[in-house]
Design a protein around this motif. Structure first.
Motif, PDB file in Angstrom:
ATOM      1  N   PHE A 375       0.833  -1.208   0.000  1.00 23.49           N
ATOM      2  CA  PHE A 375       0.000   0.000   0.000  1.00 23.49           C
ATOM      3  C   PHE A 375       0.867   1.258   0.000  1.00 23.49           C
ATOM      4  CE2 PHE A 375      -2.247   3.368   2.313  1.00 23.49           C
ATOM      5  CZ  PHE A 375      -3.421   3.444   1.577  1.00 23.49           C
ATOM      6  N   SER A 376       1.890   1.289   0.851  1.00 20.77           N
ATOM      7  CA  SER A 376       2.775   2.458   0.937  1.00 20.77           C
ATOM      8  C   SER A 376       3.560   2.661  -0.343  1.00 20.77           C
ATOM      9  CB  SER A 376       3.742   2.300   2.121  1.00 20.77           C
ATOM     10  OG  SER A 376       3.044   2.144   3.334  1.00 20.77           O
ATOM     11  N   MET A 377       4.067   1.582  -0.883  1.00 17.99           N
ATOM     12  CA  MET A 377       4.849   1.646  -2.115  1.00 17.99           C
ATOM     13  C   MET A 377       4.000   2.167  -3.271  1.00 17.99           C
ATOM     14  SD  MET A 377       7.344   1.031  -4.217  1.00 17.99           S
ATOM     15  CE  MET A 377       7.466   0.741  -5.984  1.00 17.99           C
ATOM     16  N   GLN A 378       2.825   1.608  -3.460  1.00 19.99           N
ATOM     17  CA  GLN A 378       1.996   1.989  -4.601  1.00 19.99           C
ATOM     18  C   GLN A 378       1.338   3.350  -4.405  1.00 19.99           C
ATOM     19  OE1 GLN A 378       2.786   0.432  -6.981  1.00 19.99           O
ATOM     20  NE2 GLN A 378       2.104  -1.682  -7.162  1.00 19.99           N
ATOM     21  N   GLY A 379       1.277   3.839  -3.178  1.00 16.84           N
ATOM     22  CA  GLY A 379       0.718   5.155  -2.932  1.00 16.84           C
ATOM     23  C   GLY A 379       1.721   6.279  -3.051  1.00 16.84           C
ATOM     24  N   THR A 380       3.009   5.939  -3.184  1.00 17.16           N
ATOM     25  CA  THR A 380       4.043   6.985  -3.233  1.00 17.16           C
ATOM     26  C   THR A 380       5.088   6.688  -4.312  1.00 17.16           C
ATOM     27  OG1 THR A 380       5.242   5.823  -1.453  1.00 17.16           O
ATOM     28  CG2 THR A 380       3.765   7.597  -0.797  1.00 17.16           C
ATOM     29  N   ILE A 381       6.009   5.805  -4.018  1.00 15.54           N
ATOM     30  CA  ILE A 381       7.176   5.597  -4.883  1.00 15.54           C
ATOM     31  C   ILE A 381       6.789   5.093  -6.266  1.00 15.54           C
ATOM     32  CG2 ILE A 381       9.375   4.380  -5.109  1.00 15.54           C
ATOM     33  CD1 ILE A 381       9.196   4.005  -1.977  1.00 15.54           C
ATOM     34  N   GLY A 382       5.853   4.133  -6.329  1.00 21.51           N
ATOM     35  CA  GLY A 382       5.483   3.542  -7.615  1.00 21.51           C
ATOM     36  C   GLY A 382       5.086   4.569  -8.643  1.00 21.51           C
ATOM     37  N   PRO A 383       4.020   5.343  -8.412  1.00 18.42           N
ATOM     38  CA  PRO A 383       3.600   6.319  -9.418  1.00 18.42           C
ATOM     39  C   PRO A 383       4.545   7.505  -9.540  1.00 18.42           C
ATOM     40  CG  PRO A 383       2.244   6.514  -7.437  1.00 18.42           C
ATOM     41  CD  PRO A 383       3.071   5.270  -7.286  1.00 18.42           C
ATOM     42  N   LEU A 384       5.189   7.914  -8.430  1.00 14.22           N
ATOM     43  CA  LEU A 384       6.045   9.095  -8.482  1.00 14.22           C
ATOM     44  C   LEU A 384       7.253   8.905  -9.385  1.00 14.22           C
ATOM     45  CD1 LEU A 384       6.150  10.564  -4.864  1.00 14.22           C
ATOM     46  CD2 LEU A 384       5.528  11.751  -6.959  1.00 14.22           C
ATOM     47  N   VAL A 385       7.847   7.734  -9.361  1.00 19.06           N
ATOM     48  CA  VAL A 385       9.021   7.504 -10.207  1.00 19.06           C
ATOM     49  C   VAL A 385       8.647   7.626 -11.680  1.00 19.06           C
ATOM     50  CG1 VAL A 385      10.654   5.745 -10.994  1.00 19.06           C
ATOM     51  CG2 VAL A 385      10.351   6.176  -8.546  1.00 19.06           C
ATOM     52  N   TRP A 386       7.518   7.011 -12.079  1.00 14.42           N
ATOM     53  CA  TRP A 386       7.100   7.124 -13.483  1.00 14.42           C
ATOM     54  C   TRP A 386       6.800   8.573 -13.835  1.00 14.42           C
ATOM     55  CZ3 TRP A 386       8.241   3.268 -16.438  1.00 14.42           C
ATOM     56  CH2 TRP A 386       8.248   1.965 -15.928  1.00 14.42           C
ATOM     57  N   LEU A 387       6.173   9.301 -12.932  1.00 17.37           N
ATOM     58  CA  LEU A 387       5.853  10.696 -13.197  1.00 17.37           C
ATOM     59  C   LEU A 387       7.120  11.535 -13.328  1.00 17.37           C
ATOM     60  CD1 LEU A 387       3.970  13.106 -13.431  1.00 17.37           C
ATOM     61  CD2 LEU A 387       3.830  13.168 -10.933  1.00 17.37           C
ATOM     62  N   MET A 388       8.054  11.350 -12.430  1.00 17.44           N
ATOM     63  CA  MET A 388       9.265  12.166 -12.472  1.00 17.44           C
ATOM     64  C   MET A 388      10.139  11.840 -13.678  1.00 17.44           C
ATOM     65  SD  MET A 388      10.297  12.705  -8.472  1.00 17.44           S
ATOM     66  CE  MET A 388      11.368  14.091  -8.896  1.00 17.44           C
ATOM     67  N   LEU A 389      10.139  10.592 -14.112  1.00 15.82           N
ATOM     68  CA  LEU A 389      10.867  10.261 -15.334  1.00 15.82           C
ATOM     69  C   LEU A 389      10.272  10.999 -16.530  1.00 15.82           C
ATOM     70  CD1 LEU A 389      11.548   6.419 -15.041  1.00 15.82           C
ATOM     71  CD2 LEU A 389      13.094   8.326 -14.565  1.00 15.82           C
ATOM     72  N   ALA A 390       8.967  11.222 -16.502  1.00 16.13           N
ATOM     73  CA  ALA A 390       8.313  11.945 -17.590  1.00 16.13           C
ATOM     74  C   ALA A 390       8.509  13.453 -17.475  1.00 16.13           C
ATOM     75  CB  ALA A 390       6.820  11.625 -17.616  1.00 16.13           C
ATOM     76  N   GLU A 391       8.991  13.933 -16.307  1.00 15.85           N
ATOM     77  CA  GLU A 391       9.096  15.372 -16.075  1.00 15.85           C
ATOM     78  C   GLU A 391      10.500  15.935 -16.220  1.00 15.85           C
ATOM     79  OE1 GLU A 391       5.570  16.517 -12.926  1.00 15.85           O
ATOM     80  OE2 GLU A 391       7.473  15.801 -12.119  1.00 15.85           O
ATOM     81  N   ILE A 392      11.528  15.172 -15.885  1.00 19.24           N
ATOM     82  CA  ILE A 392      12.839  15.805 -15.675  1.00 19.24           C
ATOM     83  C   ILE A 392      13.671  15.969 -16.939  1.00 19.24           C
ATOM     84  CG2 ILE A 392      12.936  14.997 -13.284  1.00 19.24           C
ATOM     85  CD1 ILE A 392      14.928  12.874 -14.126  1.00 19.24           C
ATOM     86  N   PHE A 393      13.310  15.341 -18.041  1.00 20.18           N
ATOM     87  CA  PHE A 393      14.168  15.384 -19.222  1.00 20.18           C
ATOM     88  C   PHE A 393      13.699  16.405 -20.257  1.00 20.18           C
ATOM     89  CE2 PHE A 393      14.655  10.967 -17.643  1.00 20.18           C
ATOM     90  CZ  PHE A 393      15.985  11.064 -17.269  1.00 20.18           C
TER      91      PHE A 393
END
Length: 471
Positions: A375-393
């Motif tokens: 629950f903790s992983m999918q509520g934070t790290i899981g979606p955030l990593v995909w989002l940040m990969l789409a944002e930083i480049f």
């Protein structure tokens, strides 16, 4: 209504509601069927394994090979998919991936031997990896900055929903046709339906406006923006993206030269670190081997299968909470909080396995802490990593860089998937989860010292900032 500041320092008109908002929502729903296929195809093999082993005569080695070959295919698909997306367009790439999903699924369903099954599992992996690198980029480039977080995160929602759907579909099909050796083929065949929806739906979807502008197709880019923005906002965003595109034409970054630029190397290092540490939480060891883990914890075989459904359910619940928080909490804060929580639950799982006597209480303590970890992983790290990969480049290398990062993510996924069973067998549950906890502490240090904040800033403004900070 709050106005958003663009990279030029000029405030953009607010993202008002209207028919264009509905159009944007439809685009997001269709595109994220790629995420649904991602989730279903990675989750379905778990429930299909027992009848599959009986039907095709798998050994322990060939069983592991058939399961893991999709992950290696996904790593390659992410790397190649990013390059093809840059060259031919995001929408074009998603259409091709939908066809690859269909071919790979039908090949698996009709496979007469494990060797042929492995070949088509690899083909499916190419599609899964390509979707993981392309769909977030497409969504981030077509979404207004105010809604980018929630729209990109919908793909992660569909991924975990696809995994949960695989568990449920497998249970239903097994209860109806479980007496047949070929029941696993029915389980896999279901994935053809969302692949058809993805292909037919994307035929009516527009191309990424930022990609169109990068190809010099300004009129088409503006036409797309006017489909998903108010007219005033569309014109203002065009000016923002056009200004950055003109700057990039004068720059020396691009193609193989990208990695010679210090600030781009730094961003790729950050992206690779985020992807690898996301997987080193061990989330996929639970999603692939949850039933085995709970059996080792003390549950009977039938109870472990039922209890494992909770991992799928709380994965969906976690991502739902994450979607709610995404645009309300800073990215770094959520990442730090997420890694702190997952590391804590790793330690609690390890302590439960180490200190509690064998029995029902021990099994349930481990189940509760594993479910809370998911629950903790999918509520934070899981979606955030995909989002940040789409944002930083930056635009010019976005798909290529994401491809590199997602390649590293999938390799880390494969390492965890291949290593988890023998490590648990050799060391036990407690030391295995203490290893995950140690990796979590390293992740916290990495996020604290390396990862920039990206919330509430346009893609173009982020690029301008990174050029200055990491020059």
């Amino acid at each position: 209504m709050t106005r958003t500041t663009g990279s030029s320092g000029v405030e953009l008109p607010p993202d008002t509601r209207g028919p264009h908002s509905h159009r944007l929502g439809v685009i997001a729903v269709i595109a994220t069927f790629g995420g649904l296929l991602f989730g279903y195809d990675t989750g379905v093999i778990n429930g299909a394994l027992e009848p599959l082993k009986a039907d095709l005569g798998l050994t322990s080695f060939t069983e592991g090979f058939v399961v893991s070959i999709l992950i290696f295919g996904a790593a390659i698909g992410a790397l190649v998919g990013g390059r093809l997306s840059d060259k031919y367009g995001r929408r074009h790439n998603i259409l091709v991936l939908a066809l690859v999903f269909m071919v790979g699924t039908l090949g698996c369903v009709l496979a007469p031997s494990w060797e042929i099954l492995a070949v088509f599992r690899f083909v499916l992996g190419l599609a899964v990896g390509g979707a993981s690198a392309t769909v977030p980029v497409y969504l981030s480039e077509i979404a207004p900055v105010e809604r980018r977080g929630s729209l990109v995160t919908r793909n992660e929602v569909m991924i975990v929903s696809g995994q949960f759907a695989a568990f449920v579909v497998n249970a239903i099909i097994f209860n109806i046709w479980g007496q047949h050796d070929i029941v696993w083929r029915f389980m896999l065949l279901v994935a053809v339906l969302p692949a058809i929806v993805l292909f037919v739906g994307m035929l009516r979807m527009p191309e990424s406006p930022r990609w169109l502008l990068s190809q010099g197709r300004e009129d088409e880019a503006l036409a797309v923006l006017k489909q998903v923005r108010s007219p005033e906002r569309a014109e203002a965003e065009m000016a923002e993206v056009r200004a950055l595109a003109d700057e990039e034409k004068l720059s020396q970054t691009g193609g193989a030269a990208d990695l010679s630029v210090r600030w781009i190397r730094r961003l790729i290092f950050i992206g690779v670190g985020l992807g690898v540490f996301q997987q080193f939480t061990g989330i996929n060891s639970v999603m692939y081997y949850g039933t085995q883990l709970l059996g080792d914890a003390g549950f009977s075989s039938s109870a472990a299968i039922l209890a494992n459904i909770l991992n799928g359910l709380f994965s969906v619940l976690g991502i739902t909470v994450g979607l709610f928080l995404m645009n309300r909490v800073d990215r770094r804060t959520m990442l730090l909080g997420g890694f702190a929580l997952t590391t804590t639950f790793h330690i609690l799982v390890g302590l439960s396995a180490l200190l509690l006597p064998d029995g029902t209480a021990k099994a349930y303590f481990i189940l509760v802490f594993v479910v809370l970890f998911v629950f903790s992983m999918q509520g934070t790290i899981g979606p955030l990593v995909w989002l940040m990969l789409a944002e930083i480049f930056p635009l010019k290398i976005r798909s290529f860089a994401i491809g590199v990062c997602v390649f590293a993510l999938w390799i880390a996924n494969a390492v965890v998937a291949l290593a988890f069973p023998p490590v648990v067998n050799a060391l036990g549950i407690a030391p295995t989860f203490f290893i995950f906890a140690a990796l979590g502490i390293l992740a916290l240090i990495f996020v604290k010292t390396q990862v920039p904040e990206t919330r509430g800033q346009s893609l173009e403004k982020l690029e301008e900032r990174f050029r200055k900070e990491y020059a």
